[in-house]
Scaffold this motif. Structure first.
Motif, mmCIF file in Angstrom:
data_model
loop_
_atom_site.group_PDB
_atom_site.id
_atom_site.type_symbol
_atom_site.label_atom_id
_atom_site.label_comp_id
_atom_site.label_asym_id
_atom_site.label_seq_id
_atom_site.Cartn_x
_atom_site.Cartn_y
_atom_site.Cartn_z
ATOM 1 N N ILE A 1 48.252 8.746 121.210
ATOM 2 C CA ILE A 1 48.110 8.663 119.757
ATOM 3 C C ILE A 1 47.758 10.030 119.182
ATOM 4 N N SER A 2 48.417 10.375 118.069
ATOM 5 C CA SER A 2 48.051 11.528 117.260
ATOM 6 C C SER A 2 48.034 11.077 115.809
ATOM 7 N N LYS A 3 47.665 11.977 114.901
ATOM 8 C CA LYS A 3 47.665 11.630 113.480
ATOM 9 C C LYS A 3 49.066 11.223 113.017
ATOM 10 N N ALA A 4 50.083 11.846 113.588
ATOM 11 C CA ALA A 4 51.446 11.638 113.103
ATOM 12 C C ALA A 4 52.147 10.439 113.722
ATOM 13 N N GLU A 5 51.785 10.071 114.967
ATOM 14 C CA GLU A 5 52.575 9.057 115.654
ATOM 15 C C GLU A 5 51.790 8.427 116.795
ATOM 16 N N TRP A 6 52.396 7.411 117.387
ATOM 17 C CA TRP A 6 51.860 6.818 118.602
ATOM 18 C C TRP A 6 53.023 6.499 119.537
ATOM 19 N N LYS A 7 52.698 6.353 120.825
ATOM 20 C CA LYS A 7 53.706 6.014 121.824
ATOM 21 C C LYS A 7 53.084 5.096 122.862
ATOM 22 N N GLN A 8 53.686 3.927 123.078
ATOM 23 C CA GLN A 8 53.256 3.075 124.178
ATOM 24 C C GLN A 8 53.856 3.626 125.463
ATOM 25 N N VAL A 9 53.001 4.018 126.374
ATOM 26 C CA VAL A 9 53.441 4.661 127.607
ATOM 27 C C VAL A 9 53.927 3.631 128.624
ATOM 28 N N THR A 10 53.210 2.533 128.748
ATOM 29 C CA THR A 10 53.493 1.531 129.768
ATOM 30 C C THR A 10 54.482 0.488 129.260
ATOM 31 N N GLU A 11 55.151 -0.172 130.195
ATOM 32 C CA GLU A 11 56.017 -1.315 129.880
ATOM 33 C C GLU A 11 55.394 -2.561 130.501
ATOM 34 N N ASP A 12 55.222 -3.604 129.697
ATOM 35 C CA ASP A 12 54.562 -4.814 130.175
ATOM 36 C C ASP A 12 55.357 -5.465 131.304
ATOM 37 N N HIS A 13 54.660 -5.790 132.386
ATOM 38 C CA HIS A 13 55.260 -6.575 133.463
ATOM 39 C C HIS A 13 55.030 -8.055 133.138
ATOM 40 N N SER A 14 55.720 -8.526 132.104
ATOM 41 C CA SER A 14 55.506 -9.883 131.609
ATOM 42 C C SER A 14 56.842 -10.506 131.233
ATOM 43 N N LEU A 15 56.836 -11.822 131.043
ATOM 44 C CA LEU A 15 58.053 -12.523 130.666
ATOM 45 C C LEU A 15 58.580 -12.022 129.324
ATOM 46 N N VAL A 16 57.712 -11.927 128.322
ATOM 47 C CA VAL A 16 58.194 -11.479 127.013
ATOM 48 C C VAL A 16 58.573 -10.006 127.044
ATOM 49 N N GLY A 17 57.905 -9.220 127.899
ATOM 50 C CA GLY A 17 58.290 -7.824 128.049
ATOM 51 C C GLY A 17 59.713 -7.689 128.536
ATOM 52 N N GLU A 18 60.089 -8.522 129.505
ATOM 53 C CA GLU A 18 61.462 -8.502 130.008
ATOM 54 C C GLU A 18 62.442 -8.973 128.937
ATOM 55 N N LEU A 19 62.054 -9.974 128.161
ATOM 56 C CA LEU A 19 62.935 -10.473 127.106
ATOM 57 C C LEU A 19 63.153 -9.428 126.016
ATOM 58 N N VAL A 20 62.097 -8.661 125.703
ATOM 59 C CA VAL A 20 62.230 -7.583 124.714
ATOM 60 C C VAL A 20 63.146 -6.494 125.245
ATOM 61 N N ARG A 21 62.950 -6.089 126.500
ATOM 62 C CA ARG A 21 63.761 -5.011 127.084
ATOM 63 C C ARG A 21 65.234 -5.401 127.199
ATOM 64 N N SER A 22 65.496 -6.692 127.404
ATOM 65 C CA SER A 22 66.881 -7.149 127.536
ATOM 66 C C SER A 22 67.528 -7.448 126.188
ATOM 67 N N GLY A 23 66.758 -7.307 125.108
ATOM 68 C CA GLY A 23 67.297 -7.539 123.774
ATOM 69 C C GLY A 23 67.303 -8.991 123.341
ATOM 70 N N GLN A 24 66.709 -9.875 124.127
ATOM 71 C CA GLN A 24 66.693 -11.299 123.796
ATOM 72 C C GLN A 24 65.557 -11.678 122.851
ATOM 73 N N LEU A 25 64.620 -10.752 122.639
ATOM 74 C CA LEU A 25 63.446 -11.045 121.827
ATOM 75 C C LEU A 25 63.011 -9.762 121.135
ATOM 76 N N SER A 26 62.646 -9.867 119.863
ATOM 77 C CA SER A 26 62.139 -8.694 119.146
ATOM 78 C C SER A 26 60.664 -8.481 119.472
ATOM 79 N N LYS A 27 60.174 -7.266 119.254
ATOM 80 C CA LYS A 27 58.758 -6.991 119.469
ATOM 81 C C LYS A 27 57.886 -7.855 118.564
#
Length: 245
Positions: free
Chosen positions: A123-149
């Motif tokens: 995190i900085s004043k200008a932006e943020w970045k999630q470094v990790t990717e969730d090892h979860s069911l919804v995480g996989e669905l988001v990465r595959s485009g089947q579910l929005s964040k």
């Protein structure tokens, strides 16, 4: 570097199955969050064992000689096998496991390892970045485009984890290595925070709040929105001196 860390059982749970620590050394610090799971007190045992063993390995390491990336990967694997063996040795512990997100921070570099759905953000004043990717069911669905964040935040199976430390032998953690790249603060946290506070809100609060008050502010915010889960976080500020609390 300056840091804070905090854990709260929330408003509903009777037991806090999360664990957190920050261990500074002269050259670097290690920050760890673990979110345990399992019946009875098994989740509590898994997360505490993970924290204790990583702290022991870090304290006993010769930091001058370490390849931090190799050390973090091998240490998480070693702790995974230890938790797995304990789960197999006692029927009351079978099925226990924990997420882990661990960060080695130096003045110039960040090395982050994780298993599960606890997260790391830069995190900085200008932006943020999630470094990790969730090892979860919804995480996989988001990465595959089947579910929005946005839909993932409300999905009824958002707590289903696909990979957790201690549930099988020789698990490989994801490892991320970077310099600070203009970011000022690192947040690592359990999903008791991220399920209640959006990424944008995390960014706004972390940028607008002094480090001394930040842990309690975020815990209070998650509790105000229900606090159904344990809430745990550690924040490292790259701009201050190592060891200040």
């Amino acid at each position: 570097m300056k840091y804070v860390y905090q854990s709260d059982k929330g408003k509903i749970r009777q037991l806090n199955e999360d664990a957190v620590t920050v261990i500074p050394r002269k050259e670097a610090l290690l920050a760890v969050v673990a979110d345990g799971m399992g019946g009875h007190q098994a989740g509590d045992i898994a997360s505490k064992l993970t924290i204790e063993q990583l702290e022991k390995l870090w304290t006993n390491a010769d930091v001058h000689e370490l390849d931090f990336k190799k050390w973090l990967a091998s240490s998480i694997k070693e702790v995974n096998n230890l938790v797995y063996q304990k789960a197999q040795s006692d029927s009351s512990y079978q099925g226990m496991g924990t997420t882990v997100v661990a960060a080695v921070c130096t003045e110039k570099d960040l090395i982050i390892g994780h298993i599960g759905d606890s997260r790391a953000y830069l995190i900085s004043k200008a932006e943020w970045k999630q470094v990790t990717e969730d090892h979860s069911l919804v995480g996989e669905l988001v990465r595959s485009g089947q579910l929005s964040k946005e839909d993932a935040q409300l999905h009824p199976k958002r707590n289903v984890i696909l990979k957790a430390l201690g549930t099988e032998p020789d698990l490989e953690p994801d490892i991320f290595h970077s310099d600070w790249e203009g970011f000022d603060r690192l947040l690592i946290c359990s999903d008791g925070l991220t399920n209640k506070v959006s990424d944008q809100e995390l960014h706004d609060v972390i940028c607008d709040t002094s480090l001394d008050n930040l842990g309690q502010t975020l815990v209070d915010l998650a509790n105000e929105r229900g606090g159904e889960d344990n809430i745990t976080l550690a924040i490292v500020d790259q701009q201050e001196e190592v060891g200040d609390v």
